[in-house]
Every structure is written in C-alpha cells, then in structure tokens.
Design an enzyme around this catalytic site. Structure first.
Site, PDB file in Angstrom:
ATOM      1  N   TYR A 202      -9.145   9.749  -4.779  1.00 52.09           N
ATOM      2  CA  TYR A 202      -8.940   8.414  -5.320  1.00 52.09           C
ATOM      3  C   TYR A 202     -10.188   7.630  -4.975  1.00 52.09           C
ATOM      4  CZ  TYR A 202      -4.063   8.893  -6.680  1.00 52.09           C
ATOM      5  OH  TYR A 202      -2.897   9.268  -7.321  1.00 52.09           O
ATOM      6  N   HIS A 381       5.300   6.638 -15.318  1.00 53.37           N
ATOM      7  CA  HIS A 381       4.329   7.511 -14.647  1.00 53.37           C
ATOM      8  C   HIS A 381       4.987   8.458 -13.656  1.00 53.37           C
ATOM      9  CE1 HIS A 381       0.445   8.797 -13.130  1.00 53.37           C
ATOM     10  NE2 HIS A 381       0.858   8.545 -11.898  1.00 53.37           N
TER      11      HIS A 381
END
Ligand SMILES: *[C@@H]1O[C@H](CO)[C@@H](O)[C@H](O)[C@H]1NC(C)=O
Ligand SMILES: *[C@@H]1O[C@H](CO)[C@@H](O)[C@H](O)[C@H]1NC(C)=O
Ligand SMILES: *[C@@H]1O[C@H](CO)[C@@H](O)[C@H](O)[C@H]1NC(C)=O
Ligand SMILES: *[C@@H]1O[C@H](CO)[C@@H](O)[C@H](O)[C@H]1NC(C)=O
Ligand SMILES: *[C@@H]1O[C@H](CO)[C@@H](O)[C@H](O)[C@H]1NC(C)=O
Ligand SMILES: *[C@@H]1O[C@H](CO)[C@@H](O)[C@H](O)[C@H]1NC(C)=O
Ligand SMILES: *[C@@H]1O[C@H](CO)[C@@H](O)[C@H](O)[C@H]1NC(C)=O
Ligand SMILES: *[C@@H]1O[C@H](CO)[C@@H](O)[C@H](O)[C@H]1NC(C)=O
Ligand SMILES: *[C@@H]1O[C@H](CO)[C@@H](O)[C@H](O)[C@H]1NC(C)=O
Ligand SMILES: *[C@@H]1O[C@H](CO)[C@@H](O)[C@H](O)[C@H]1NC(C)=O
Ligand SMILES: *[C@@H]1O[C@H](CO)[C@@H](O)[C@H](O)[C@H]1NC(C)=O
Ligand SMILES: *[C@@H]1O[C@H](CO)[C@@H](O)[C@H](O)[C@H]1NC(C)=O
Length: 614
Positions: A202, A381
């Site tokens: 990330y 999601h």
C-alpha cells in the site's frame, strides 16, 4: 409444407416490429475497438435490446455466461450468407462442444446487416425468460461473451472470442450527468514511487488538493494508470485530510511505517480494477476551497505484485473541478466489517461476513444534527474470495430495501454504480453489509486484512448533503468466536480442524453474536478525543423481494429468409405469443419452429462450437 412455411413467413413479416430502445450504453470488448456492444433497456417492461458489431463477414455470436465460459452460457448466433439471406438462433452452451439450439427461442432479431467490413446484429429479449436454458438478466455483474467466425460455418477455433464483466442494468442518475462549461483538471499522482519487490504494497503520498480561490466543486474523477502497470495497480483511494492538516512527509508504505500515514481517512474517491471514471450527478460535487474543506489528500495505491517485481509507478487520478457550484456537497460513507480478528474458514462454499451500522449516534459523532442522507451511488468491495455483496437498509427494525446489491460480484470489475432512485437514510436507520465468500480453493483460514489474499467486506455510499461521519464499521466479538471454536489464543484458530459442522458453528456465532460498532469523524484527527464513538448491536435478517414472473414470449429462429434488395435485412418480427396469441398464428409458428428445428438438426453435423475462454 414448404409453401405453408413461406406463406406463414410472409404473414409474420407484416407484423409490427418489436421493442427497440435507445442504445444508451456501449462497451468495447477487444483491444482494437473492433468488437462493440451497445445496449439499452426498459426497466418497467423488463425488455433489453443489444446491438453487437464485429469486423466479421461470417457468423457473429453473443452470450451471457455464468463464469465467462461456454458451459451454461445463453447464446445467440446470427449472420448474413453471401447470397444476403440471414440466419439467427437462440442456443445454449453445454461445455466445450457444439452449442445446442434452444427449443424455446426467446430472442427477437431486430436487424442483421453486413457490409464490406463488419456485421451488425441487433436483437432483444425479456430480462427473465421462462426457458431454463436462458440466463436471467438481473442487476449486478453479468459476464458477457462474444465471438465471430471467418465465414458462416459455425466452427471451432480459439481466436476471436471475447469476454467482459458488465453491469447491464445500470442506472443513470435522475439529476443528469452533464459537464460544466467552466472546468479545470488537476492531476494527483505518485512521482516515480519505488514499489518494493513484495506481493502486497500500500503506497501512500500526501498531496495538495487544487489551491483554489473560494469554493469549487470537484465533479469528476478519472483514474490515471501508468502505462505498463495496469496489472499491478489494484486500487486507488483518495482520502481527504481534516481541513487544518499540513503534512510534509515523503511517500512511503501506508500502514506499517510511519503512524502519520494513518491520518486522513475521509474517502473521496475509490477506484478499483475494472472501474472507470466517476462523474457526480449534476446536483452534487465534492467541495474544495471553503474553510471547512480539505486542502490535502492522501493518495493510497494498492499494488498487487505476486511475482515480487521491482518497479516504479506514477499512477493516480485526474480531478475535474468547476466554480459553477452545484446545490449539494457530496459525502462518502464507508460501512462494512472492521479489519479486526475475523476470518473465513477454508473449504467454505458460501460463507458470510457482516458489517452493521446504526446511525443513531451519527449526530453525536458529527458534533451537530445530521440531515437525512440522500444516497445516489454506491461501490462494493471485497477481495478475491468475494462472490456476492448486498447492503440492506432497516427502519424501526424492519428492512425497507437495499442500498446496493451485486449477487454475482466480480473482483475484477469494481465500479461505482448509481442507484435507480435516490434513497434516504434517516437518523436511527440501520445499514447492514453482507459479503458472501467462496474458499473452496483455500487450505488455510482467510483473515480480514489489506492483502489481496486477505479479505474485506466494504460498501461506500455516495450521498448528500455531506456530514463529518466517515466510517461506520463493526466486528463480532473475538471472545465469542474463540469460545465457539474452543481456542484460548487467537493464533490457535490456525490449527482448527475444519469440517462442515465447525464452519456452520462459526457462521452461526458470527450471525447471532453481538457486533461492536465504531463510528469515526473524519474532521477530527485520529487519536484525538472525539474522533470515534462506539456502539453495539445485533445483526438483522436480510430478505429479498419476490422474483418477477418470467416472460413466456417466443420468436422464430431464422434459417434462411428470402433475399431482400439490399444487405439491410429488417428482422422478421413475431407477435408476443403470451396467452393472448391467436390460435392460427400460434399454429404457424409451431410449424415453422418444427421445420427450422429439423433444418438445424440436419445442419447440426456441421455445427461445431465457437471457442470461448473459460
Ligand atoms: C443462401 O445461402 C444459404 C447458405 O449457402 C443457403 O442455405 C440458402 O438456401 C440460400 N438462399 C437462397 C434464397 O438462395
Ligand atoms: C460497415 O459498417 C460499419 C458500422 O456501421 C462502419 O463503421 C464501416 O465503415 C462500414 N464499412 C464499409 C466498408 O462501409
Ligand atoms: C494529467 O494527466 C493526463 C494524462 O496523463 C494528461 O493528459 C494531462 O495533461 C495532465 N494534466 C496536467 C494538468 O498535468
Ligand atoms: C519518472 O522517471 C522517468 C525516468 O527517469 C522520467 O522520464 C519520468 O518523467 C518520471 N516521471 C515522473 C512522473 O516524474
Ligand atoms: C476547519 O473547519 C472548522 C469547522 O469544521 C473551522 O472551525 C476551522 O476554522 C477550519 N480550520 C481552518 C484552518 O480553516
Ligand atoms: C529489487 O531491487 C533490490 C534493490 O535494488 C534488489 O536487491 C533485488 O534483487 C531486486 N529484486 C528483483 C526481483 O529484481
Ligand atoms: C424507483 O422508483 C419508482 C417510481 O417510484 C418505483 O416504481 C421503483 O420500484 C423504484 N425502484 C426501486 C429499486 O426502489
Ligand atoms: C475505532 O476506530 C478508530 C479509527 O479507525 C480506531 O483508532 C479505534 O481503535 C477503534 N476503536 C475501537 C473500539 O474499535
Ligand atoms: C431471522 O431468521 C431466523 C431464521 O429464519 C429466525 O429464526 C429469526 O427469528 C429471525 N430473526 C429476526 C430478528 O427476524
Ligand atoms: C429468486 O430466484 C433465484 C434464482 O433465480 C432464487 O435463488 C431465489 O431464491 C428466488 N427468490 C425468491 C424470493 O423466490
Ligand atoms: C429466471 O427468473 C424466473 C422468474 O423469476 C425464474 O422462474 C427462473 O427460474 C429463472 N431462471 C434461472 C435460469 O434462474
Ligand atoms: C409459460 O409457459 C409454460 C408452458 O406453457 C407454462 O407452464 C407457464 O406457466 C408459463 N409461465 C408464465 C409466467 O406465463
């Protein structure tokens, strides 16, 4: 008999044309722009029209498939012979073998033309036919397949087949989608960010938002994926920082280095694989430039790098903003399951996790009254194991509808979807996200977490007018889960021997136990007092509305019609033969269908399957 059929054809060709709708939507199914699918539908009549155009002078095929492959696919194939006669039939796939012609022909041909380069086939059908060999067209992700042949012999070959996940019954916002005259664009990207050679990264960077003089509205956000990195960039989130944030730390890994990266949690854009640009409806935009508004954002890119390659990336988003203000400020609320001690057992065909949100404490978290939230769009999601997601909406303890739903969720196709109607969340309402997972291919447990092989269960609700509540997440009690599985240490869940009873026991514990809810205010810096408030609650049951009835209309398939003067062959249309069809017409059609069936059966030997990718 032939005479009878031809007179019947003549009779039928005089019947008024069937339903055609404006083909409002389109998608390109290949890399070269040569396979174009357009479609339009009527929600109330439950009819859909497709138009497929391909660079082919042979047969063209279209289908809906459970998984992108041939097996169970609902297929139509048509084309124009060199002598200008046309053929068109409804088939179904039974595996990697010849598709079988349906006994019930539920597709109606509207147009079939061919010129020097391409074939165009337009046809319509009911959302739900009464033929078990057809797939129902419902809201949510549908795998569409297309193929063509070099000539009119439907033959097996590996080339020229295409598949794409599409939300066919997509909605357009009631408020419209037009672009303002006064529009400025602004890019927020990584700057040659060095992505570490590891499977999951990330990457985070703090970036200034456009420095504007006075209030403006961001009305569109488009992904900018660095060419060549398409398979590595898995999702891009943009989070607004509290208005008084001024950060200067270098880009880095979001969640395991500097705790400063944990700040700025108000999502303002969410893009994930398969998604495209998102435009706000004409009555709403993201506010920038007012004193309350953010001046910094955190750009977060999830890199999925299973081969652990070294690479650099400059992906990000392009913002479009205007000083032509819209009536409302948009907000985005993130709901779902917290990334806490929670996991999915292996070998589960259909395991469900939940996130519960009670809005009762929103005014307390917001610091002031919260206006009714008008939800106009949503995004769901999960990661790879997700198969279905739905967001149920409750008022006074009763379910009043859904705020998002995709029962055929595809991880590779995540996009923001507009709701058919703007839906009001009143303070006191409860929202419950349910995610269904399949872990038949996994040997160990799947934990909640950031990695692609971990799982998430989230929904983003796009609403107006904006308030300061950014998240409302929940999790079941870790103690309940450990007690149910008879383990005393969280790590011990890794050595549980799973069987159906244990899986059911865990499912039941999650469904019946207390949920801890955490509601966050995005305007207050994390770790500061007042940044979150907790609550508890129990999960609700989710009920689906009754299924619509199916449409029994059938149409004749076309083997060879008489040649028209031009290559434009208007389709032969047949009346809807629902219970009110006239007896003599019905008789003729049965005869025609019988004749065509025999004709096809004779042809059958030469019919081999068009190949589709699995
Ligand atoms: C046109 O060509 C097709 C395929 O060769 C054939 O089956 C059909 O009978 C022909 N039709 C006419 C009217 O010639
Ligand atoms: C054939 O039709 C397609 C679609 O209408 C069009 O784009 C193409 O230019 C046409 N080709 C010729 C040679 O007319
Ligand atoms: C933003 O990126 C796009 C795509 O790379 C580019 O066309 C555009 O010129 C950029 N805009 C600015 C303001 O740099
Ligand atoms: C990234 O580095 C390459 C090569 O050094 C350079 O050409 C490119 O302009 C850089 N991109 C950005 C966004 O700075
Ligand atoms: C931030 O917004 C609050 C109201 O939400 C306001 O009181 C404060 O003055 C703003 N801070 C700055 C630096 O503009
Ligand atoms: C990636 O780069 C690092 C540091 O330059 C190097 O040690 C490593 O071997 C490289 N890995 C690969 C897979 O190229
Ligand atoms: C949207 O509103 C229309 C008109 O009131 C209604 O018929 C329709 O059922 C609504 N759709 C949903 C999904 O609630
Ligand atoms: C609630 O969420 C905040 C922000 O993510 C986090 O710091 C806090 O630990 C959470 N509290 C509880 C009780 O889960
Ligand atoms: C939920 O459904 C279960 C099983 O159908 C039932 O036993 C239970 O009473 C229901 N709970 C609520 C709150 O309706
Ligand atoms: C609706 O149909 C689907 C299959 O298409 C089925 O799974 C579901 O149970 C049905 N729902 C109701 C309420 O009958
Ligand atoms: C399609 O929907 C109809 C009506 O709800 C239902 O009866 C039928 O079973 C469904 N077909 C399939 C293949 O799910
Ligand atoms: C469709 O036709 C079949 C066979 O004629 C019949 O059994 C069924 O009830 C019909 N369904 C509807 C919704 O009309």
């Amino acid at each position: 008999m032939a005479l009878l059929i031809f007179s019947a054809l003549l009779l039928l060709s005089l019947v008024v044309p069937g339903q055609q709708f404006e083909l409002s939507f389109s998608t390109v199914m290949d890399n070269d722009g040569n396979v174009v699918l357009k479609w339009g539908f009527n929600q109330y009549d439950e009819q859909i029209t497709f138009q497929l155009q391909m660079n082919s002078q042979g047969w063209v095929g279209f289908g809906l498939s459970p998984n992108g492959g041939m097996k169970g696919a609902d297929i139509v194939i048509g084309g124009v012979h060199p002598n200008k006669t046309t053929y068109f039939s409804d088939y179904h796939g039974i595996g990697n073998t010849a598709p079988v012609r349906d006994t019930l022909q539920n597709y109606q041909l509207l147009l079939l033309t061919e010129n020097g380069t391409s074939t165009t086939m337009r046809f319509s059908r009911a959302f739900r036919t009464c033929d078990s060999n057809d797939m129902n067209i419902t809201a949510g992700t549908i795998r569409v397949i297309a193929a063509y042949g070099a000539d009119d012999t439907i033959a097996y070959h590996r080339e020229n087949h295409f598949t794409q996940s599409i939300n066919l019954l997509r909605e357009l916002p009631v408020a419209g989608l037009s672009s303002p005259k006064d529009s400025v664009s602004y890019n927020i990207t990584m700057n040659n960010y060095t992505v570490p050679a590891q499977p999951t990264t990330y990457g985070c960077a703090f970036v200034p938002l456009p420095n504007v003089n006075g209030k403006h509205h961001i009305y569109k956000i488009e992904p900018l994926i660095q060419a060549g990195n398409e398979l590595l960039v898995h999702h891009i989130l943009l989070y607004a920082c509290p208005n008084n944030t001024n950060i200067s730390i270098a880009p880095g890994e979001c969640y395991n280095t500097n705790p400063l990266f944990f700040q700025c949690l108000q999502v303002i854009n969410v893009w994930a694989v398969g998604g495209k640009a998102f435009q706000f409806p004409d009555n709403v935009g993201l506010s920038i430039g007012s004193p309350d508004d953010p001046s910094y954002a955190r750009l977060e890119i999830h890199y999925n790098n299973p081969e652990a390659k070294n690479f650099t990336d400059s992906s990000g988003v392009q913002l479009y903003y205007t000083k032509d203000l819209r009536p409302y400020n948009a907000g985005i609320l993130e709901i779902g399951s917290a990334l806490s001690f929670l996991f999915i057992p292996p070998s589960a065909r259909s395991f469900r996790l939940y996130g519960l949100c009670n809005t009762q404490k929103f005014p307390e978290v917001n610091g002031q009254q919260v206006a009714d939230m008008q939800v106009f769009a949503y995004q769901l999601h999960t990661h790879l194991a997700g198969r279905a997601v739905r967001v149920a909406h409750y008022r006074n303890g009763s379910q009043i509808g859904f705020l998002g739903r995709d029962m055929t969720y595809d991880f590779n196709f995540q996009e923001v979807k507009y709701l058919e109607n703007i839906t009001t969340i009143k303070m006191g309402d409860a929202l419950q996200v349910e995610c269904t997972y399949n872990t038949m291919d996994r040997r160990g447990i799947t934990e909640m977490g950031l990695g692609t092989m971990n799982e998430m269960c989230m929904a983003f609700l796009f609403y107006y007018p904006k308030n300061n509540v950014s998240h409302c997440l929940s999790s079941p009690s870790a103690t309940d889960i450990m007690n149910a599985l008879h383990v005393s240490n969280p790590k011990d869940v890794n050595s549980v021997e799973w069987d159906e009873n244990k899986i059911n026991l865990l499912q039941q514990t999650i469904q019946e136990g207390k949920q801890d809810i955490n509601i966050t205010n995005s305007q207050i810096h994390l770790f500061m007092p007042g940044s979150f408030v907790t609550d508890t609650g129990y999960l609700y049951n989710i009920t689906e509305g009754a299924n619509a009835t199916c449409n029994n209309a059938t149409f004749s398939s076309l083997a060879a019609t008489s040649a028209p003067n031009s290559s434009m062959t208007p389709a032969m249309n047949e009346p809807n033969l629902n219970n009110n069809g006239s007896g003599s017409l019905r008789g003729s059609v049965i005869l025609i269908n019988l004749a065509l069936f025999l004709f096809q059966a004779a042809l059958g030997a030469s019919l081999r399957p068009p190949n589709r990718s699995p």
